[in-house]
Scaffold this motif. Structure first.
Motif, short mmCIF file in Angstrom:
data_model
loop_
_atom_site.label_atom_id
_atom_site.label_comp_id
_atom_site.label_asym_id
_atom_site.label_seq_id
_atom_site.Cartn_x
_atom_site.Cartn_y
_atom_site.Cartn_z
N ASN A 1 0.82 -1.21 0.00
CA ASN A 1 0.00 0.00 0.00
C ASN A 1 0.86 1.26 0.00
O ASN A 1 0.53 2.24 -0.68
N LEU A 2 1.96 1.26 0.74
CA LEU A 2 2.82 2.43 0.80
C LEU A 2 3.44 2.74 -0.56
O LEU A 2 3.60 3.90 -0.92
N GLU A 3 3.79 1.70 -1.30
CA GLU A 3 4.41 1.90 -2.61
C GLU A 3 3.43 2.48 -3.63
O GLU A 3 3.82 3.19 -4.54
N LYS A 4 2.14 2.19 -3.47
CA LYS A 4 1.12 2.65 -4.42
C LYS A 4 0.68 4.09 -4.17
O LYS A 4 0.18 4.74 -5.07
N GLN A 5 0.84 4.58 -2.96
CA GLN A 5 0.26 5.87 -2.57
C GLN A 5 1.07 7.06 -3.06
O GLN A 5 2.28 7.04 -3.07
N LYS A 6 0.35 8.10 -3.45
CA LYS A 6 0.98 9.36 -3.83
C LYS A 6 1.24 10.21 -2.60
O LYS A 6 2.20 10.96 -2.55
N ILE A 7 0.35 10.12 -1.62
CA ILE A 7 0.48 10.90 -0.40
C ILE A 7 0.05 10.03 0.78
O ILE A 7 -0.86 9.22 0.65
N ILE A 8 0.72 10.21 1.90
CA ILE A 8 0.40 9.47 3.12
C ILE A 8 0.28 10.47 4.25
O ILE A 8 1.14 11.34 4.41
N ILE A 9 -0.80 10.37 5.01
CA ILE A 9 -1.03 11.26 6.14
C ILE A 9 -1.12 10.42 7.40
O ILE A 9 -1.89 9.46 7.46
N PHE A 10 -0.33 10.77 8.41
CA PHE A 10 -0.37 10.09 9.69
C PHE A 10 -1.10 10.97 10.69
O PHE A 10 -0.86 12.18 10.75
N THR A 11 -1.99 10.37 11.44
CA THR A 11 -2.76 11.13 12.41
C THR A 11 -3.14 10.27 13.60
O THR A 11 -3.13 9.05 13.51
N GLY A 12 -3.45 10.90 14.68
CA GLY A 12 -3.94 10.20 15.86
C GLY A 12 -5.46 10.27 15.88
O GLY A 12 -6.04 11.29 15.51
N ILE A 13 -6.09 9.19 16.30
CA ILE A 13 -7.55 9.18 16.34
C ILE A 13 -8.07 8.99 17.76
O ILE A 13 -9.23 8.65 17.96
N LYS B 1 -18.08 9.26 14.28
CA LYS B 1 -17.26 10.18 13.48
C LYS B 1 -16.24 9.42 12.64
O LYS B 1 -15.96 9.78 11.50
N LEU B 2 -15.68 8.35 13.21
CA LEU B 2 -14.71 7.54 12.48
C LEU B 2 -15.38 6.85 11.29
O LEU B 2 -14.82 6.80 10.19
N PHE B 3 -16.60 6.34 11.48
CA PHE B 3 -17.33 5.72 10.38
C PHE B 3 -17.64 6.74 9.30
O PHE B 3 -17.54 6.44 8.10
N ASP B 4 -18.01 7.95 9.69
CA ASP B 4 -18.26 9.02 8.71
C ASP B 4 -16.99 9.33 7.92
O ASP B 4 -17.03 9.49 6.70
N LEU B 5 -15.86 9.41 8.62
CA LEU B 5 -14.58 9.67 7.97
C LEU B 5 -14.25 8.57 6.97
O LEU B 5 -13.87 8.85 5.83
N ARG B 6 -14.39 7.33 7.38
CA ARG B 6 -14.12 6.20 6.48
C ARG B 6 -15.01 6.26 5.24
O ARG B 6 -14.55 6.02 4.12
N ARG B 7 -16.30 6.57 5.43
CA ARG B 7 -17.23 6.64 4.31
C ARG B 7 -16.82 7.74 3.33
O ARG B 7 -16.82 7.54 2.11
N LYS B 8 -16.45 8.91 3.84
CA LYS B 8 -16.04 10.02 2.98
C LYS B 8 -14.75 9.71 2.24
O LYS B 8 -14.59 10.03 1.06
N LEU B 9 -13.81 9.06 2.94
CA LEU B 9 -12.55 8.70 2.29
C LEU B 9 -12.79 7.67 1.18
O LEU B 9 -12.21 7.77 0.10
N LYS B 10 -13.63 6.69 1.47
CA LYS B 10 -13.92 5.66 0.47
C LYS B 10 -14.58 6.26 -0.76
O LYS B 10 -14.28 5.87 -1.89
N ALA B 11 -15.46 7.24 -0.56
CA ALA B 11 -16.13 7.90 -1.68
C ALA B 11 -15.12 8.62 -2.57
O ALA B 11 -15.36 8.80 -3.77
N ASN B 12 -13.99 9.03 -1.99
CA ASN B 12 -12.95 9.73 -2.75
C ASN B 12 -11.78 8.81 -3.10
O ASN B 12 -10.68 9.28 -3.40
N ASN B 13 -12.03 7.50 -3.05
CA ASN B 13 -11.02 6.49 -3.41
C ASN B 13 -9.77 6.59 -2.54
O ASN B 13 -8.65 6.48 -3.03
#
Length: 67
Positions: free
Chosen positions: A18-30, A37-49
């Motif tokens: 996965n790291l090799e395929k990514q153009k950008i990687i963001i690290f964050t604490g949750i 809120k986490l489910f909402d975030l996952r849904r929005k991220l999935k919608a944007n591939n």
């Protein structure tokens, strides 16, 4: 129940791929983020591939070093 060595190796392998395929990687604490809120975030991220992956720091460090 702790992960077996084989499970950890599989996770590290997938992380490296996965790291090799990514153009950008963001690290964050949750910490403190509500489950809804986490489910909402996952849904929005999935919608944007995009991908959200929660992993242990040590396994991520191994994947980054082997990359």
């Amino acid at each position: 129940m702790p992960l077996t060595r084989q499970q950890k190796e599989k996770i590290v392998k997938e992380l490296k791929e996965n790291l090799e395929k990514q153009k950008i990687i963001i690290f964050t604490g949750i910490e403190g983020l509500k489950a809804s809120k986490l489910f909402d975030l996952r849904r929005k991220l999935k919608a944007n591939n995009c991908l959200l992956k929660v992993v242990k720091k040590t396994l991520l460090e191994i994947a980054l070093k082997e990359r």
